[in-house]
Structure formats: structure tokens, C-alpha cells
Design a protein around this motif. Structure first.
Motif, PDB file in Angstrom:
ATOM      1  N   ILE A  79     -10.830  40.659   7.497  1.00  0.00           N
ATOM      2  CA  ILE A  79     -10.300  39.302   7.618  1.00  0.00           C
ATOM      3  C   ILE A  79     -11.311  38.336   6.998  1.00  0.00           C
ATOM      4  O   ILE A  79     -12.501  38.377   7.341  1.00  0.00           O
ATOM      5  CB  ILE A  79     -10.054  38.913   9.086  1.00  0.00           C
ATOM      6  N   GLY A  80     -10.857  37.485   6.101  1.00  0.00           N
ATOM      7  CA  GLY A  80     -11.751  36.524   5.468  1.00  0.00           C
ATOM      8  C   GLY A  80     -10.970  35.561   4.593  1.00  0.00           C
ATOM      9  O   GLY A  80      -9.742  35.481   4.665  1.00  0.00           O
ATOM     10  N   SER A  81     -11.714  34.838   3.757  1.00  0.00           N
ATOM     11  CA  SER A  81     -11.101  33.830   2.881  1.00  0.00           C
ATOM     12  C   SER A  81     -11.515  34.095   1.438  1.00  0.00           C
ATOM     13  O   SER A  81     -12.382  33.412   0.894  1.00  0.00           O
ATOM     14  CB  SER A  81     -11.534  32.425   3.301  1.00  0.00           C
ATOM     15  N   PRO A  82     -10.911  35.087   0.775  1.00  0.00           N
ATOM     16  CA  PRO A  82     -11.310  35.419  -0.593  1.00  0.00           C
ATOM     17  C   PRO A  82     -10.915  34.348  -1.593  1.00  0.00           C
ATOM     18  O   PRO A  82      -9.810  33.794  -1.518  1.00  0.00           O
ATOM     19  CB  PRO A  82     -10.570  36.733  -0.864  1.00  0.00           C
TER      20      PRO A  82
ATOM     21  N   PRO B  41      -7.800  33.952  14.769  1.00  0.00           N
ATOM     22  CA  PRO B  41      -8.342  32.623  15.085  1.00  0.00           C
ATOM     23  C   PRO B  41      -9.856  32.585  15.228  1.00  0.00           C
ATOM     24  O   PRO B  41     -10.455  31.506  15.181  1.00  0.00           O
ATOM     25  CB  PRO B  41      -7.656  32.281  16.425  1.00  0.00           C
ATOM     26  N   ALA B  42     -10.488  33.750  15.389  1.00  0.00           N
ATOM     27  CA  ALA B  42     -11.942  33.790  15.537  1.00  0.00           C
ATOM     28  C   ALA B  42     -12.663  33.952  14.201  1.00  0.00           C
ATOM     29  O   ALA B  42     -13.899  33.985  14.158  1.00  0.00           O
ATOM     30  CB  ALA B  42     -12.344  34.937  16.464  1.00  0.00           C
ATOM     31  N   VAL B  43     -11.919  34.041  13.108  1.00  0.00           N
ATOM     32  CA  VAL B  43     -12.525  34.148  11.769  1.00  0.00           C
ATOM     33  C   VAL B  43     -12.378  32.798  11.070  1.00  0.00           C
ATOM     34  O   VAL B  43     -11.280  32.235  11.021  1.00  0.00           O
ATOM     35  CB  VAL B  43     -11.867  35.263  10.946  1.00  0.00           C
ATOM     36  N   VAL B  44     -13.471  32.276  10.553  1.00  0.00           N
ATOM     37  CA  VAL B  44     -13.499  30.927   9.992  1.00  0.00           C
ATOM     38  C   VAL B  44     -13.820  30.960   8.503  1.00  0.00           C
ATOM     39  O   VAL B  44     -14.373  31.939   7.992  1.00  0.00           O
ATOM     40  CB  VAL B  44     -14.541  30.049  10.716  1.00  0.00           C
ATOM     41  N   SER B  45     -13.456  29.887   7.826  1.00  0.00           N
ATOM     42  CA  SER B  45     -13.858  29.681   6.428  1.00  0.00           C
ATOM     43  C   SER B  45     -15.108  28.803   6.413  1.00  0.00           C
ATOM     44  O   SER B  45     -15.237  27.881   7.218  1.00  0.00           O
ATOM     45  CB  SER B  45     -12.748  29.006   5.629  1.00  0.00           C
ATOM     46  N   ILE B  46     -16.020  29.092   5.504  1.00  0.00           N
ATOM     47  CA  ILE B  46     -17.277  28.352   5.395  1.00  0.00           C
ATOM     48  C   ILE B  46     -17.413  27.802   3.983  1.00  0.00           C
ATOM     49  O   ILE B  46     -17.264  28.532   3.006  1.00  0.00           O
ATOM     50  CB  ILE B  46     -18.493  29.245   5.715  1.00  0.00           C
TER      51      ILE B  46
ATOM     52  N   ILE C  49     -21.445  25.713  16.278  1.00  0.00           N
ATOM     53  CA  ILE C  49     -20.604  24.520  16.226  1.00  0.00           C
ATOM     54  C   ILE C  49     -20.298  24.068  17.644  1.00  0.00           C
ATOM     55  O   ILE C  49     -20.438  24.842  18.601  1.00  0.00           O
ATOM     56  CB  ILE C  49     -19.278  24.778  15.471  1.00  0.00           C
ATOM     57  N   GLU C  50     -19.903  22.810  17.772  1.00  0.00           N
ATOM     58  CA  GLU C  50     -19.499  22.273  19.069  1.00  0.00           C
ATOM     59  C   GLU C  50     -18.013  21.940  19.011  1.00  0.00           C
ATOM     60  O   GLU C  50     -17.600  21.047  18.279  1.00  0.00           O
ATOM     61  CB  GLU C  50     -20.318  21.034  19.418  1.00  0.00           C
ATOM     62  N   ALA C  51     -17.218  22.691  19.772  1.00  0.00           N
ATOM     63  CA  ALA C  51     -15.764  22.474  19.771  1.00  0.00           C
ATOM     64  C   ALA C  51     -15.167  23.135  21.008  1.00  0.00           C
ATOM     65  O   ALA C  51     -15.747  24.072  21.573  1.00  0.00           O
ATOM     66  CB  ALA C  51     -15.134  23.054  18.512  1.00  0.00           C
ATOM     67  N   ASP C  52     -14.013  22.646  21.410  1.00  0.00           N
ATOM     68  CA  ASP C  52     -13.273  23.219  22.532  1.00  0.00           C
ATOM     69  C   ASP C  52     -12.217  24.187  22.017  1.00  0.00           C
ATOM     70  O   ASP C  52     -11.852  24.181  20.845  1.00  0.00           O
ATOM     71  CB  ASP C  52     -12.591  22.108  23.345  1.00  0.00           C
ATOM     72  N   LYS C  53     -11.756  25.036  22.925  1.00  0.00           N
ATOM     73  CA  LYS C  53     -10.642  25.948  22.651  1.00  0.00           C
ATOM     74  C   LYS C  53     -10.909  26.829  21.432  1.00  0.00           C
ATOM     75  O   LYS C  53     -10.066  26.965  20.536  1.00  0.00           O
ATOM     76  CB  LYS C  53      -9.348  25.159  22.471  1.00  0.00           C
ATOM     77  N   LEU C  54     -12.092  27.433  21.409  1.00  0.00           N
ATOM     78  CA  LEU C  54     -12.423  28.383  20.353  1.00  0.00           C
ATOM     79  C   LEU C  54     -12.020  29.788  20.777  1.00  0.00           C
ATOM     80  O   LEU C  54     -11.961  30.103  21.966  1.00  0.00           O
ATOM     81  CB  LEU C  54     -13.922  28.356  20.053  1.00  0.00           C
ATOM     82  N   SER C  55     -11.757  30.638  19.801  1.00  0.00           N
ATOM     83  CA  SER C  55     -11.491  32.053  20.049  1.00  0.00           C
ATOM     84  C   SER C  55     -12.703  32.863  19.615  1.00  0.00           C
ATOM     85  O   SER C  55     -13.468  32.436  18.746  1.00  0.00           O
ATOM     86  CB  SER C  55     -10.253  32.522  19.271  1.00  0.00           C
TER      87      SER C  55
ATOM     88  N   ILE D  11     -17.402  24.171   8.563  1.00  0.00           N
ATOM     89  CA  ILE D  11     -16.578  25.248   9.104  1.00  0.00           C
ATOM     90  C   ILE D  11     -15.131  24.776   9.190  1.00  0.00           C
ATOM     91  O   ILE D  11     -14.845  23.692   9.707  1.00  0.00           O
ATOM     92  CB  ILE D  11     -17.057  25.655  10.510  1.00  0.00           C
ATOM     93  N   THR D  12     -14.211  25.593   8.702  1.00  0.00           N
ATOM     94  CA  THR D  12     -12.783  25.319   8.846  1.00  0.00           C
ATOM     95  C   THR D  12     -12.175  26.402   9.725  1.00  0.00           C
ATOM     96  O   THR D  12     -12.210  27.583   9.384  1.00  0.00           O
ATOM     97  CB  THR D  12     -12.070  25.289   7.485  1.00  0.00           C
ATOM     98  N   LEU D  13     -11.634  25.992  10.877  1.00  0.00           N
ATOM     99  CA  LEU D  13     -10.987  26.920  11.793  1.00  0.00           C
ATOM    100  C   LEU D  13      -9.578  27.224  11.327  1.00  0.00           C
ATOM    101  O   LEU D  13      -9.012  26.513  10.496  1.00  0.00           O
ATOM    102  CB  LEU D  13     -10.955  26.337  13.204  1.00  0.00           C
ATOM    103  N   LYS D  14      -8.989  28.282  11.876  1.00  0.00           N
ATOM    104  CA  LYS D  14      -7.639  28.658  11.467  1.00  0.00           C
ATOM    105  C   LYS D  14      -6.627  27.567  11.792  1.00  0.00           C
ATOM    106  O   LYS D  14      -5.633  27.391  11.080  1.00  0.00           O
ATOM    107  CB  LYS D  14      -7.235  29.965  12.144  1.00  0.00           C
ATOM    108  N   ASP D  15      -6.894  26.799  12.874  1.00  0.00           N
ATOM    109  CA  ASP D  15      -5.957  25.731  13.246  1.00  0.00           C
ATOM    110  C   ASP D  15      -6.139  24.458  12.419  1.00  0.00           C
ATOM    111  O   ASP D  15      -5.482  23.453  12.663  1.00  0.00           O
ATOM    112  CB  ASP D  15      -6.064  25.412  14.740  1.00  0.00           C
TER     113      ASP D  15
END
Length: 451
Positions: A170-173, A49-54, A145-151, A119-123
Motif C-alpha cells: 500500500i502506498g502512493s506511487p 486509512p493508516a497509510v499516508v502520502s508524504i 503528527i497531531e490529529a484526532d481519529k487516526l488509524s 502528511i496527507t491522510l486517506k480522508d
């Protein structure tokens, strides 16, 4: 061959029918003979959950081709030296390292020249990110970024890594979405690859592909050991040779960006080369590892500390140094004015010196990352913390239109004192409307208005 194919098909069909006849509640066993089956899943549930797509959008400059005179009637009389703005899109990955402040680390090449960073979070949440700073020479960038409940991912000590340690990338190939691959640390201290200016890479055989850039390389505890950066392979495909920036190097650079809004690179002031067998024999060394000092720059940090030509640097802050390139990369990520301990071999004896690093020249930052009306200016913090120096102003840029000139010193905004780039960024973060920029030019104070 046909009979063999029919036999295989029949076997697969019977296996499928057997599986389909199992009760609906049946599940794969989680243990064998009372022992839990090994799995990376529990660790990944916390780390991914702490790895994001950009995804990024922007424009870059492309020089126009010189059109032959015979065709200028159709294409116009183009200037071959004139640059044209072309739109681009890009994909990459990033790692949340501070969930409270929303800090995301990625590669500079992922977000370079980007006008919009999504930024796209896992959720599934999508958020616009702000660029806080970057360092092209080491390929690190910091976003927010500004968001709640981040990992967030906890950082490991990358200096403790050993060849053979297990790794997980971990990434988004290829824009496929979050993907996990595993492997081991194949080598440490990889350098002289001409990928970046300062190189001290972790090499791994965990599959890394296009789009993985900026993603996480973690250990089996789910701790961040590196930022995936590059691959070595034909056609951009993975052949089991990937490179990651060590977490310690990344963290040193990020902390400088957070504090100053830029990387204040430390400099030692030596020229040298990696110790090889010939140098080891000539200098009667017991090991062929280390950094051989060929020259010490007069007045440099090394000179003032007592380092001499002929010394072999074997340790930095108690950690072994294998090559000159490793020493160069590690020193470059340590901030200016920081103290380090260097252990050298001189005349067969070990000696330790405390060195206060000086600041490398040319440490500046593009002002458009601070405020759009400052676009076209390059900023650098004053060494005495008196304000922000305008290093350069591009012709026709917004910065020139508001009246900024090379050599100006920004000392405040509205009625607030500004000592460095980080303070300027923080002040402008939530401000709107007309702002009064206090500057000193040729020894005289004046105000410029920006909107």
C-alpha cells in the motif's frame, strides 16, 4: 485484419448494450453457489486509512562546476569546491503505527534534508509532521503528527514469514494517490544488495514503484510485515522485484528513537562470512546455512560471552540464521546493552550463549531536528546518562553562534535536568522564547541562551 476489428467492435457494442439494459439496482453477485467470493476489500478498509502520502520540501548541497578561466567573465570566479544550496521536492509514503501518539514510520531517504514534511491522510486531511529521529544506515525514520481519529496498523512478527505467504503493498506511487497491489513473499533475508548498510530485506513481487517508499507491506490480516523501501528494475520501473524492511527490524529501531531520540546500535564484535558448501564440508556441518565466525574482537561482547573463532552461529533468540549478513542486520537493529541468545555449533555440538551487546561507535543525531538554534551541532547521549555530548559543531552554524563547542555536555535547560536527547526534545516541544541551556565545559558549569 479490418474485418476482425469490425467483428470485435460489434461484439463489444452488443455487450455494452446488454449491460446498459440491466435494471439500475442490479449489482455484481457477492457469492456463487452460496459461497462468498474472495476479496481483499474488507481487510483493506481497515488497513489503508493508516497509510499516508508524504510530500517534502527542502534544500540540498550541490557542488558548483569548475568554470574555465576564459568564461569566468560571464559566470564569475567560482570556487569549484564551494557547495550551493538547491531546493528540491519529493514524494513518498508512510505508515501510522501509533494512532494515539501520531507516530508515522517511513524511509529515511524520503524525508532526508527536508525542511517541510506534509502528511496527507486517506480522508484528505493535510498535516505538518515533525521528524523525531532517523537511521540512515537502515533507512528508517520516525515522524509525528497531531490529529484526532487516526488509524494504525498492527505489527506482525516478521520472523514468522514464509516464502509463498501472500502480501499486499500500500502506498502512493508516482504521486497518483493511494494504490494497492498484491503478490507473495518471493524470498527472505535478501542482503548484500548495496542498497543500505544493514540489509535483511523481504523480497516481494507485489508491484512497488517510485513513491511507494515508506509504505506498508501487509499480510492478509492487514498486519504490517514490512516497510517498502526499494525496487530492482531498469529505469526505476517495477519488474516484480521489490524489497521491504521487516517489521521486527523496523520496530526495534523505532523503539530506540522513541526512548533515546537516536538509534543506539548494538554491536557483537565478530568478523565472519556466510556458510557455503566449502565451509560446511571443511567444518563437517550438516547444513550450509549459518554465520561462520572467522575472528572475535578482543574485549567485545562476543569475546566476553565466550564466542570463539570457528563457531558457526545458527540461531539468534531461537530463530534460524541463514547468512552472516542476516546476523549482522538483526544485531544492528537490537539496541545496545540488550541481551541476546546465540546458538552456535562448536565441534559438532550445539551450545547457547547469552551475549550483552555493546554500543556501536558514532551513534549521533543532527541537532536541528531538536531545535533550529542547535542546527549545525551533532549530539550523542552520554553513555552514563549524564547528559548530551556535543560531538561536532559546524563553522558558521546557529549552534556555533549561540556559543556551543565540540566536547560540551548539555546537562539541563532552564531549571530542568536533561539526561538524554529524548528528554531534550520533549522539553523543547512546546517551549517558546529565551531558554537557558546548562552545559559543562572543561569541568566547569555555565549557561548559554538560545531563542
Amino acid at each position: 485484419m479490418k474485418k476482425l476489428s469490425l467483428a470485435i467492435s460489434a461484439a463489444l457494442l452488443s455487450s455494452t448494450m446488454a449491460l446498459s439494459s440491466l435494471p439500475a439496482v442490479a449489482a455484481w453477485p457477492t457469492s456463487v453457489d452460496g459461497q462468498t467470493m474472495p476479496s481483499l476489500a474488507p481487510m483493506l478498509e481497515h488497513a489503508t486509512p493508516a497509510v499516508v502520502s508524504i510530500s517534502v520540501k527542502g534544500t540540498h548541497k550541490v557542488k558548483q562546476q569548475n568554470v574555465p578561466e576564459a568564461f569566468q567573465f560571464f559566470f564569475g570566479n567560482r570556487n569549484p569546491n564551494q557547495a550551493q544550496q538547491r531546493p528540491f521536492r519529493g514524494l513518498g509514503s508512510g505508515v501510522i503505527i501509533d494512532s494515539d501518539k501520531g507516530y508515522i514510520v517511513t524511509n529515511n531517504h524520503v524525508i532526508e534534508n527536508a525542511d517541510e514534511i506534509l502528511i496527507t491522510l486517506k480522508d484528505g486531511r493535510q498535516l505538518t509532521a515533525k521528524k523525531l529521529g532517523s537511521d540512515a544506515e537502515s533507512d528508517i525514520a520516525l515522524l509525528q503528527i497531531e490529529a484526532d481519529k487516526l488509524s494504525e496498523i498492527k505489527l506482525a512478527d516478521s520472523d514468522e514469514l514464509r516464502v509463498g505467504d501472500f502480501t499486499v503493498a500500500i502506498g502512493s506511487p508516482f504521486g497518483l494517490g493511494q494504490t494497492v497491489t498484491s503478490g507473495i513473499v518471493s524470498a527472505l533475508g535478501r542482503s548484500n544488495l548495496n542498497i543500505e548498510n544493514f540489509e535483511d530485506f523481504i523480497q516481494t513481487d507485489a508491484a512497488i514503484n517510485s513513491g511507494n517508499s515508506g509504505g506498508a507491506l501487509v499480510n492478509l490480516r492487514g498486519e504490517l510485515i514490512g516497510i517498502n523501501t526499494a525496487i530492482l528494475g531498469p529505469g526505476g520501473g517495477n519488474v516484480g522485484i521489490g524489497f521491504a524492511i521487516p517489521s521486527n527490524m523496523m520496530n526495534n529501531l523505532v523503539q530506540q528513537i522513541i526512548e533515546f531520540g537516536e538509534v543506539r546500535r548494538g554491536i557483537l564484535g565478530v568478523a565472519g562470512r556466510s556458510v557455503n558448501n566449502d565451509i560446511a564440508q571443511a567444518m563437517e556441518l550438516k547444513s550450509s546455512q549459518g554465520s561462520f565466525v572467522e575472528q572475535v574482537v578482543p574485549g567485545s561482547a562476543a569475546d566476553e560471552a565466550g564466542i570463539k573463532a570457528g563457531d558457526v552461529i545458527v540461531e539468534l533468540n531461537g530463530k534460524n540464521i541463514r547468512t552472516f549478513f542476516e546476523l549482522r542486520a538483526k544485531i544492528s537493529s537490537i539496541g545496545a546493552n540488550k541481551k541476546v541468545k546465540l546458538t552456535v555449533i562448536r565441534d559438532g555440538d550445539k551450545k547457547t550463549f547469552t551475549v550483552k551487546l555493546k554500543q556501536s561507535e558514532g551513534s549521533n543525531i543532527a541537532a536541528e531536528s531538536i531545535h533550529r538554534m542547535l542546527e549545525g551541532a551533532k549530539l550523542e547521549n552520554d553513555k552514563n546518562n549524564k547528559g548530551i555530548i556535543i560531538e561536532e559543531v559546524a563553522q558558521g552554524s546557529p549552534a556555533q553562534m549561540v556559543g556551543l563547542k565540540s566536547g560540551d555536555l548539555i546537562t539541563g535547560i532552564n531549571r530542568s535536568r536533561i539526561k538524554n536527547i529524548a528528554q531534550l526534545r520533549d522539553y523543547l516541544k512546546d517551549k517558546e522564547g529565551v531558554l537557558a541551556l546548562s552545559i559543562v565545559r572543561d569541568g566547569h558549569a555555565q549557561y548559554l541562551m538560545i531563542r
